[in-house]
Each structure stands twice: as structure tokens, then as C-alpha cells.
Design an enzyme around this catalytic site. Structure first.
Site, PDB file in Angstrom:
ATOM      1  N   PHE B 111      55.766  28.052 -56.332  1.00 52.29           N
ATOM      2  CA  PHE B 111      56.626  27.522 -57.186  1.00 52.29           C
ATOM      3  C   PHE B 111      56.297  27.626 -58.782  1.00 52.29           C
ATOM      4  O   PHE B 111      55.093  27.204 -59.047  1.00 52.29           O
ATOM      5  CB  PHE B 111      56.889  26.105 -56.899  1.00 52.29           C
ATOM      6  CG  PHE B 111      57.951  25.380 -57.700  1.00 52.29           C
ATOM      7  CD1 PHE B 111      59.363  25.733 -57.637  1.00 52.29           C
ATOM      8  CD2 PHE B 111      57.701  24.226 -58.640  1.00 52.29           C
ATOM      9  CE1 PHE B 111      60.077  25.210 -58.364  1.00 52.29           C
ATOM     10  CE2 PHE B 111      58.734  23.796 -59.409  1.00 52.29           C
ATOM     11  CZ  PHE B 111      60.133  24.215 -59.291  1.00 52.29           C
ATOM     12  N   LYS B 161      46.314  24.845 -63.310  1.00 53.21           N
ATOM     13  CA  LYS B 161      46.338  23.533 -63.402  1.00 53.21           C
ATOM     14  C   LYS B 161      44.935  22.940 -62.825  1.00 53.21           C
ATOM     15  O   LYS B 161      44.517  21.949 -63.374  1.00 53.21           O
ATOM     16  CB  LYS B 161      47.438  23.052 -62.392  1.00 53.21           C
ATOM     17  CG  LYS B 161      48.105  21.687 -62.561  1.00 53.21           C
ATOM     18  CD  LYS B 161      49.202  21.317 -61.702  1.00 53.21           C
ATOM     19  CE  LYS B 161      49.712  19.897 -62.032  1.00 53.21           C
ATOM     20  NZ  LYS B 161      51.048  19.615 -61.319  1.00 53.21           N
TER      21      LYS B 161
END
Ligand SMILES: Cc1ncc(C[n+]2csc(CCOP(=O)(O)OP(=O)(O)O)c2C)c(N)n1
Lengths: 186, 559
Positions: B111, B161
Site C-alpha cells: 500500500f 518506515k
């Protein structure tokens, strides 16, 4: 302006993505890369790209300037054919059924200064190094036997001039250090 | 320390106090850390990431510092691309930091995963993906060094991340050199000598001022050089404001919609000295008929620009300031009155045939130049001019007066509509004490008008002038001149810009009568905060002079 075959040699730091940055410089100018080979150079940690293109001197000159502008590119050169020693390698896979003594495969290999790399019950692999027209000539001679697979490597080349990469690197280092010491590398 | 905090600490180590950004999933750890540093870093929440990067550009251009943006992965990152391309071609130092999906998801079409390093490669000076927390400080240091050194440009750091969440022992070392990168080569003294010889023997020398003067801080050296040698100069669109506009040796702007005299004289001078510019096609017109009679001295920091478009007789590779410093003592005192007189004679023709009617129109409708003139007069050359792209940009660039350097912010090389509104915000935050006037077309305004909200929220006192001709004016002009007046999709039914401004709580007004213009501009300039002034101008005016595509610069048309 006339087009020629040029070999572009690029020396770089080992950095992810640099290959793309360099090829983009060619494709952006609609210059097709005929072959490309990457390996480590004689200087540890410095990579060497060899690219072959057909274009005008004008364009290849600008391309080389743009390549040198890339942060991780150390040095780039372009050469005409007569300024380098170059070589390619080709592999030919042929069925063993022609090794029957009637097809003179052995003579063909010998005459072409090729060699048999591997022999299996079903196929043999012939290796030939040389310039493209030479490896191409052998391909054509082998065609009647039904070549099962053929592959040619990109060009590798060394320049005829005697100046070594390490000398260039030393010069660059000296210049850069002088600039750093003068506080003028911002 | 976490990687996310290392990002912020690195920014602080680089002296960053203002950043422009927009949060999202993949950059949330950095945003979370940022929340602890709001006393040290002013984060400007834009309304679209394109706004962030243009604001960062405006900030960099006026302040001389690196502009910084923060965005999330995927669409956040791709929204930066236009600004990166713009900063690349206009040599603006910008550092963009994007979040990326966790490293184990790379390449899985996760995503909001976009290969932003791949996508941004052709439009960034350098970029890198960081997948480990411990690599963050070094990547940041390298990014800032590369963005601002040599010929500046945009860089992008993509941080996964997990790297933002990961732990590291934080230490920061500024990057001051890279073995493979010589941003500012030492100018060759023999080349400088040769340049001086050419200059000293020239009868009709002409100097071109590019943005390189501003980027290298060579304004004083340039002034000394032209005054000592008496050489007339003209500036490129990007070189605007490098000298005071009313300097007696200033002959105006080069290029497609530049002034008459400098374009014609380019093809008559005997020595052309180009400093910190790259002979863009908008400047040269037909390169095969560009300054063929002249010896060309090209002073340029980027080796790849030399002999790229125009062959140089004497290339001097180096920082403009350094080169001019060295050149100055070698250049003889001189004056070129007669030669300058030829420029002035051509200027008089332009004034008579073009400027007079544009600046002091006798017709009823308002012209763009007369509005620019009034704003310029009222700001006394002290304001920063931010322009968008189109007819208004060219009118403003020709008629706005500057007393100070770094006072012109525009999208030159890319011609990015939508640039001006966010750039004006950044410009103002870069130098809060200076007046900032954004001149924007009705078309370009609508490309990033969401940034009115950011302007309102930051209370940035930007004065926005919309020159509304209800057309995509510059395209309409080309349609009129080169496509038989076939106005294919260039007329616009516009929103009520005044109501729009008011909806964003920005005081707004409209003016359409000549008699009201002065008061309207004064009111705008006297207002404390941001202000929007819509000026209804003639719908079908054209910008002249003009060098049509493919023509030589000396074939410049006055009508
Ligand atoms: C993003 C983008 N899209 C399209 C263009 C092509 N273009 C150049 S000028 C122009 C017209 C600009 O119209 P407007 O903003 O109203 O300004 P004007 O020329 O009327 O002053 C267009 C469409 C562009 N430069 N940038």
C-alpha cells in the site's frame, strides 16, 4: 555530423541506482546502448562500466560530460574503435548428433580458434572470443547444424593509452584536496 | 535514538528551522518525532505536496538556504516530482525527505509503495534510499552537501518506515567532500588571462548575467567588473535582480520575450561574456544564428554546460565569484559609450513602439504592464517579485524594478504553472522582513490555489495579484500568431476570485477601472497580512517583443 561506434568507459563508486542514472543519460538523448558490461576495475571498490553506442562525437562528448557530473561517477572517457583493445565472448549450444565425423565440426572449431567448453550426451557448448564480426561469422557457419542457443557478451575493452586509472584518481584527489584546504569546495 | 528522531536531529544539525510538508502513513514516525521539536523547527503544513516543494524552492531562492520538504510515500512522494524537476532545471537547493514502506515490503506493491528513487532519478541531482536507521545521519549530511554545493539542485532521501522506527547511536558529521565529486573546480588561470585579453581588446563587448551570479554571490564582483570595463550587460530571466534594474549599464532582459536591444546586439557584439548561464533555447533562439560573429567567453561552474548548446571560444570552468575576482584585476578600465549608445537607440525604439502604449495605455482596458509598473513604483524596487508562468510573467520580468539581489522568484527552465502561489509563501518565510508580491495569471492561480489556506494559516503577508484575462493568455497568443486564431481550449470561465480569497479568510478585492488601480494597490500593500487583488486586464493583449521559435535573436519582433 557522422555517426561512429564509440566505447564509453565509466569509473564509479559502488552505489545503488547509479547504473540507471547512467543509462538514463543515453536513453534521454535517444541513444541506444548496444552493449553494456559492468565489473570491478583494477582499483578496489571502483567499478567500471563499458558501454558501446553508435552516435556522433558531439553527442557522445556531451553524454560523457553528463556522466561525469553524476555525484558518484569518478571519471568517464569515450573512445573510437582504434583507441582501444576490445573483446567479446560468445557461447554456442549445438546438438551432439553432428559430432559424427561427417560434419567437420572439429575443423570448424579449430579454424575459428574457438573451443569446446562442455560436452554432454545431448549437446556441446562452443566458446569463442573475438570481435563481433568474428563471433558472428562462426554463428553463421554453425547455423546449418541448428544452433540451439547463442549468446554474446557485452564488450570489454582497455584503452591503448598508458595512463592508469590510479593516476587520474590521484590527480583528482590532489585537486579536490587543494580545493578543500582553500575552503572552496562548497 | 530512533531513526525518526535522527532525521530531525540531522535537520537541526544542518541549521534548518523551517520545513514544508504533509504527513501520511510512511512518514508518521518522523512527524511524531517532529512534534517534540516545534520550538526549533517551524513546520508548514501545505495543502498539497507540490505546494511543499515549490514553497521550499521559494524559500531557498530568497534566503539562500536549503529548502526542505517532508512527504509520505506513494502519492505524497509523486506529488513532489514537478517541483523536483523545476528545482533541477533552475538549480535550486532543495532536500526532499520521503517516507517509504517498510524494507521487507519493498517491491511487493505494498500500500502506497512507489519506487520514488526510480521515479525521481532524472529530476534529482542525487537521491538515495535508506533502509537502516544507522545510515540516516550520513545520508542526510551527504544530501545537504550535494544540494547546496557547486551547481545546486534538488536531492531526495527515501527512508523506509522500519529505518524510522529502528535504533541507532546518533552522531552527526557534516559532509564536506566526496572523492567522486568536485563541485567547484579551480578555474584555470590561463583561461582567465585569455578572457581578459579578449575583453581588453573588444570594441563591442556584451556581458550576459545568469543566475550563477546570484547563486555564487558574485553581485559585487559583477558590478565592479562592468563598471571598471564599461561593458553593457543584460540578464536572463533567472539572472533578474543580480544588479539594480536601473544600473546605467543594464540593457534589459534576454530571450524570447526579452528586450529588443540586447537580443539584437547579441548578434552584433564582438565579445560575448556569459556568466553563470546555460544558453537555454529561450535565450538563444536559433543556435546556428546565435552570436556567430562574436568570440564567446563562457564562465560556468557546471562543466557539462560548456559547449552544450553554444560552443565557447574561452570556457572558464569555475564558481562565478571566484572567476570574476580573478578576472577583475586583469581587465582594463574602459568605456564603450558609442556602443552603449547603439543599445539605447534600440531601447528608444522599443519604448516608442511597445512600452509607451503598454505602460501608459490610451485604450480603455487595463494592461498587464501598467499594473506591474504601478506595483513596482509603489514598492520602490524593494519587493521580491514572484511570478507564475505565462504572459504576466514576461510582462512582470520586463517591467518590475529591483534594487536588491535574490528578489526574483520564478519558474524559468521548467515553466511550471502553479509555481508562484506556493513559492511566494516560501519566499516570504525565507525573508520575513521583505515585501513579497506574487503576480499570477488566472490559469496558473487555479493550479495550486489550495495553498491560500497555507498562506492564511501561516499569516504569511504575501500580496497576491491575479492578472485575470480570462484566458490561458500565453497559449492564446501563440494560437493567434501561429495557429490562425483557433482558440482551442484556452478561454476560461473563472471562479469569483474575490469570494474565493474571502472563503480562505484572506482580504480580497477586484479592480477593473484604471482610476481605481492606484488606490487598490496601495490598499493591498498597506494591509498587514496576506491580501489578494484581482485585476481584470484586457482579454486579448499580446506580449512583445518576441523572438518566434526557430528565429534568430536578431529577428526579434516588436509586433
Ligand atoms: C503545468 C503547466 N501546464 C501547461 C503549461 C503551458 N502554458 C504555458 S503559459 C500557459 C497559459 C498561462 O495562462 P495564465 O496562467 O492565465 O497566464 P497568462 O498567460 O494569461 O498571463 C500555459 C497553459 C505550463 N507552462 N505549465
Amino acid at each position: 555530423m557522422k555517426t561512429h561506434k564509440y566505447t564509453v568507459a565509466v569509473f564509479t563508486e559502488n552505489f545503488i541506482g547509479l547504473l540507471t542514472r547512467i543509462t538514463l543519460i543515453f536513453t534521454r538523448r535517444h541513444v541506444n546502448i548496444e552493449s553494456i558490461t559492468v565489473s570491478e576495475s583494477e582499483v578496489r571498490g571502483v567499478h567500471r562500466y563499458t558501454l558501446v553506442v553508435k552516435t556522433t562525437e558531439d553527442v557522445v562528448q556531451r553524454i560523457v560530460q553528463q556522466i561525469e557530473k553524476q555525484v558518484e561517477a569518478l571519471k568517464a572517457f569515450y573512445y573510437r574503435e582504434e583507441e582501444i583493445i576490445h573483446q567479446e565472448i560468445a557461447l554456442y549450444k549445438v546438438s551432439t548428433k553432428f559430432l559424427d565425423g561427417q560434419h567437420n565440426l572439429e575443423k570448424l572449431i579449430r579454424d575459428n580458434h574457438a573451443r569446446m567448453l562442455s560436452l554432454d550426451s545431448e549437446y556441446l557448448v562452443i566458446e569463442k572470443t573475438g570481435h563481433k564480426h568474428e563471433t558472428q561469422a562462426l554463428l553463421e557457419e554453425l547455423q546449418p547444424f541448428g544452433v540451439l542457443e547463442f549468446v554474446r557478451s557485452g564488450r570489454v575493452s582497455v584503452a591503448k593509452r598508458m595512463k592508469e586509472l590510479s593516476e587520474y584518481l590521484d590527480e583528482m584527489e590532489t585537486e579536490l584536496q587543494a580545493r578543500v584546504e582553500a575552503g572552496k569546495n562548497q | 535514538m530512533k531513526g525518526a528522531e535522527a532525521v530531525i536531529q540531522s535537520l537541526l544539525a544542518e541549521g534548518v528551522d523551517t520545513i514544508f510538508g504533509y504527513p501520511g502513513g510512511a512518514i508518521m514516525p518522523v512527524y511524531d518525532s517532529l512534534f517534540d521539536f516545534t520550538d526549533q523547527i517551524h513546520h508548514v503544513l501545505v495543502r498539497h505536496e507540490q505546494g511543499a516543494v515549490h514553497a521550499a524552492q521559494g524559500y531557498a531562492r530568497t534566503s539562500g538556504r536549503v529548502g526542505v520538504c517532508l512527504a509520505t510515500s506513494g502519492p505524497g512522494a509523486t506529488n513532489l516530482i514537478t517541483g523536483l524537476a523545476d528545482a533541477m532545471i533552475d538549480s535550486t537547493p532543495v532536500v526532499c525527505i520521503t517516507g517509504q514502506v517498510a524494507s521487507h515490503l519493498l517491491g511487493t506493491d505494498a500500500f502506497q509503495e512507489t519506487d520514488v528513487v526510480g521515479v525521481s532519478m532524472p529530476v534529482s541531482k542525487w537521491n538515495i534510499q535508506v533502509t537502516r536507521a544507522k545510515d540516516i545521519p550520513a545520508a542526510m549530511a551527504k544530501a545537504f552537501y550535494i544540494a547546496k554545493s557547486g551547481r545546486p539542485g534538488p536531492v531526495l532521501i527515501d527512508i523506509t518506515k522500519d529505518a524510522q522506527f529502528g535504533d541507532l547511536e546518533y552522531t552527526y558529521t557534516h559532509c564536506t567532500q566526496l572523492r567522486s565529486y568536485n563541485p567547484c573546480p579551480a578555474p584555470a588561470q590561463h583561461a582567465i588571462k585569455k578572457a581578459a585579453e579578449l575583453i581588453n581588446n573588444a570594441k563591442k563587448p556584451f556581458l550576459l548575467v545568469g543566475q550563477g551570479i546570484i547563486l555564487s554571490g558574485a553581485e559585487n564582483e559583477l558590478k565592479e567588473l562592468v563598471e571598471k570595463s564599461g561593458i553593457p550587460f543584460a540578464w536572463t530571466l533567472m539572472g533578474l535582480s543580480a544588479m539594480p534594474t536601473d544600473h546605467p549599464l543594464n540593457m534589459g532582459m534576454l530571450g524570447m520575450h526579452g528586450n529588443y536591444a540586447p537580443n539584437i546586439k547579441t548578434n552584433e557584439c564582438d565579445v560575448l561574456i556569459a556568466v553563470g548561464m546555460r544558453f537555454d533555447d529561450r535565450v538563444t533562439g536559433d543556435v546556428n544564428r546565435y552570436a556567430r560573429q562574436a568570440k564567446i567567453i563562457h564562465i560556468e561552474i557546471d562543466q557539462a554546460e560548456v559547449n552544450k548548446n553554444i560552443a565557447a571560444d574561452v570556457p572558464v570552468i569555475g564558481d562565478a565569484r571566484e572567476v570574476l575576482e580573478d578576472l577583475l584585476p586583469l581587465v582594463n578600465e574602459n568605456n564603450h559609450e558609442e556602443w552603449i549608445g547603439e543599445f539605447l537607440a534600440l531601447r528608444a525604439i522599443e519604448e516608442e513602439k511597445v512600452s509607451q502604449e503598454e505602460l501608459f495605455p490610451e485604450k480603455e482596458g487595463l494592461t498587464m504592464p501598467e499594473i506591474i509598473r504601478r506595483v513596482s513604483e509603489k514598492t520602490k524596487g524593494e519587493a521580491i517579485l514572484v511570478t507564475d508562468v505565462g504572459q504576466h510573467q514576461m510582462a512582470a520580468s520586463r517591467y518590475f524594478g529591483f534594487n536588491k539581489t535574490r528578489s526574483n522568484v520564478t519558474s524559468g527552465g521548467l515553466g511550471t504553472m502553479g509555481f508562484a502561489l506556493p513559492a511566494s509563501l516560501g519566499a516570504k518565510l525565507g525573508v520575513p522582513d521583505r515585501e513579497v508580491v506574487a503576480v499570477i495569471g488566472d490559469g496558473g492561480f487555479q493550479m495550486n490555489m489550495q495553498e491560500l489556506a497555507t498562506i492564511r494559516q501561516t499569516h504569511a503577508a504575501v500580496k497576491i495579484v491575479i492578472l485575470n484575462n480570462n484566458f490561458l493568455g500565453m497559449v492564446r497568443q501563440w494560437q493567434q500568431l501561429f495557429f490562425d486564431r483557433r482558440y482551442s481550449f484556452t478561454e476560461m470561465e473563472n471562479p469569483d476570485f474575490v469570494k474565493l480569497g474571502e472563503a480562505f479568510h484572506i482580504p480580497s478585492a477586484r479592480v477593473s477601472e484604471r482610476g481605481d488601480v492606484d488606490a487598490a494597490i496601495s490598499k493591498m500593500l498597506e494591509s498587514e497580512g496576506p491580501y489578494l487583488l484581482e485585476v481584470m486586464v484586457e482579454k486579448e493583449d499580446n506580449v512583445f517583443p518576441m523572438v518566434p521559435t526557430g528565429a534568430a535573436v536578431s529577428e526579434i519582433r516588436l509586433s
